[in-house]
Enzyme design. Sequence first.
Site, PDB file in Angstrom:
ATOM      1  N   LYS A  53       0.762  -1.036  -0.050  1.00 56.68           N
ATOM      2  CA  LYS A  53       0.102   0.093  -0.039  1.00 56.68           C
ATOM      3  C   LYS A  53       1.118   1.263  -0.001  1.00 56.68           C
ATOM      4  CE  LYS A  53      -3.882  -2.388   2.489  1.00 56.68           C
ATOM      5  NZ  LYS A  53      -4.713  -2.417   3.666  1.00 56.68           N
ATOM      6  N   GLN A  97      -4.128  -1.255   9.844  1.00 52.34           N
ATOM      7  CA  GLN A  97      -4.051  -2.557   9.056  1.00 52.34           C
ATOM      8  C   GLN A  97      -4.601  -3.552  10.325  1.00 52.34           C
ATOM      9  OE1 GLN A  97      -3.451  -2.925   5.933  1.00 52.34           O
ATOM     10  NE2 GLN A  97      -3.636  -5.412   5.957  1.00 52.34           N
ATOM     11  N   ASP A 120     -10.402   3.486   4.670  1.00 53.89           N
ATOM     12  CA  ASP A 120     -10.918   2.168   4.525  1.00 53.89           C
ATOM     13  C   ASP A 120     -12.511   2.002   4.660  1.00 53.89           C
ATOM     14  OD1 ASP A 120      -9.053   0.003   4.292  1.00 53.89           O
ATOM     15  OD2 ASP A 120      -8.302   0.199   6.335  1.00 53.89           O
TER      16      ASP A 120
HETATM   17  N1  GUN Z   1      -6.912  -6.514   6.334  1.00 53.91           N
HETATM   18  C1  GUN Z   1      -7.445  -6.944   5.189  1.00 53.91           C
HETATM   19  N2  GUN Z   1      -8.008  -6.138   4.507  1.00 53.91           N
HETATM   20  C2  GUN Z   1      -7.963  -5.117   5.083  1.00 53.91           C
HETATM   21  C3  GUN Z   1      -8.298  -3.746   4.397  1.00 53.91           C
HETATM   22  O1  GUN Z   1      -8.874  -3.645   3.459  1.00 53.91           O
HETATM   23  N3  GUN Z   1      -8.000  -2.928   5.308  1.00 53.91           N
HETATM   24  C4  GUN Z   1      -7.354  -2.920   6.658  1.00 53.91           C
HETATM   25  N4  GUN Z   1      -6.992  -1.805   7.405  1.00 53.91           N
HETATM   26  N5  GUN Z   1      -6.860  -4.023   7.136  1.00 53.91           N
HETATM   27  C5  GUN Z   1      -7.102  -5.137   6.377  1.00 53.91           C
END
Ligand code: GUN
Length: 292
Positions: A53, A97, A120
């Site tokens: 990311k 995350q 998110d």
């Molecule tokens: N863990 C798995 N997918 C995601 C996501 O899209 N965002 C976040 N913050 N954690 C994740």
Amino acid sequence: MGAQRIDGRQVAERVLEHVRAEVRALTARDVVPHLAVVLVGDDPASATYVRSKANKARAVGMRSTVVHLSAGVTTDELVRRVRALSDDADIDGLIVQLPLPPHVDEAAVIAAIDPAKDVDGFTPENAGRLFRGDLGGLLPCTPRGILALLQAYDLPLAGRHAVVVGRSNIVGKPAAQLFLAHHATVTVVHSRSGPVGRYTRQADILVAAVGKRHFITPDDIKPGAAVIDVGIHRTETGQLTGDVAPDVEQVAGWLTPVPGGVGPMTVAMLLDNTVRAARLRRGWHDVARTGV
Ligand code: GUN
């Protein structure tokens, strides 16, 4: 025969082109969008996603900051750190995350994120707006990515039966809400549903977000269905594979590969959300959104 492959890398690249252009336009106004990612602990898969990311954000001309905290961090300390990042005027988008270590109160941490920076789409405000069918907030990245894939391949949701396997707050529940807002008939199937085939065999569009390797088999599929595989599992030999068994390809009409399906779309939508957040929190008008 065999399913048509839905190429997530290609569609993600188109989204990223749009994001790059937006970043250029913002940069010309002295705003370089800034994404902050909080990573807690040392789970190797989470570390890989976070790196990806942050790197992709830089590759499209944004700034990105990764804040790495130890697995032993308390809820209070994590909430303090998240609040500080949220209050930092320099930051446009903020994610934590998931999953967090089991001793941490995930809901308290998410609630500490400013909804305007919640790229998110996990805060109660943004999740609540989606629940109401209001698509004007920040929307969760994987569901947005799935919708964009369906749209890219001219697979309409209106009037179709979408079956979502998995009820997580990250994918299953928001995907169901987003599909409902796009006029699908939606069934959510989960670990207490019993054998899933009786539901999934009715699906025109099937989303597998269970977290179990090869959980969906050809028997679970209506011939010609569009199958979206959200799972990511690493095999003993180091290969990546999904929640959908490979021979589903013989029955489905469309299928996303793993890797190269949903994964790249999630990251592309995160960056698109970050550009939106950078604009919206300055009161600048929203641009046409890719995919939703
Ligand atoms: N863990 C798995 N997918 C995601 C996501 O899209 N965002 C976040 N913050 N954690 C994740």
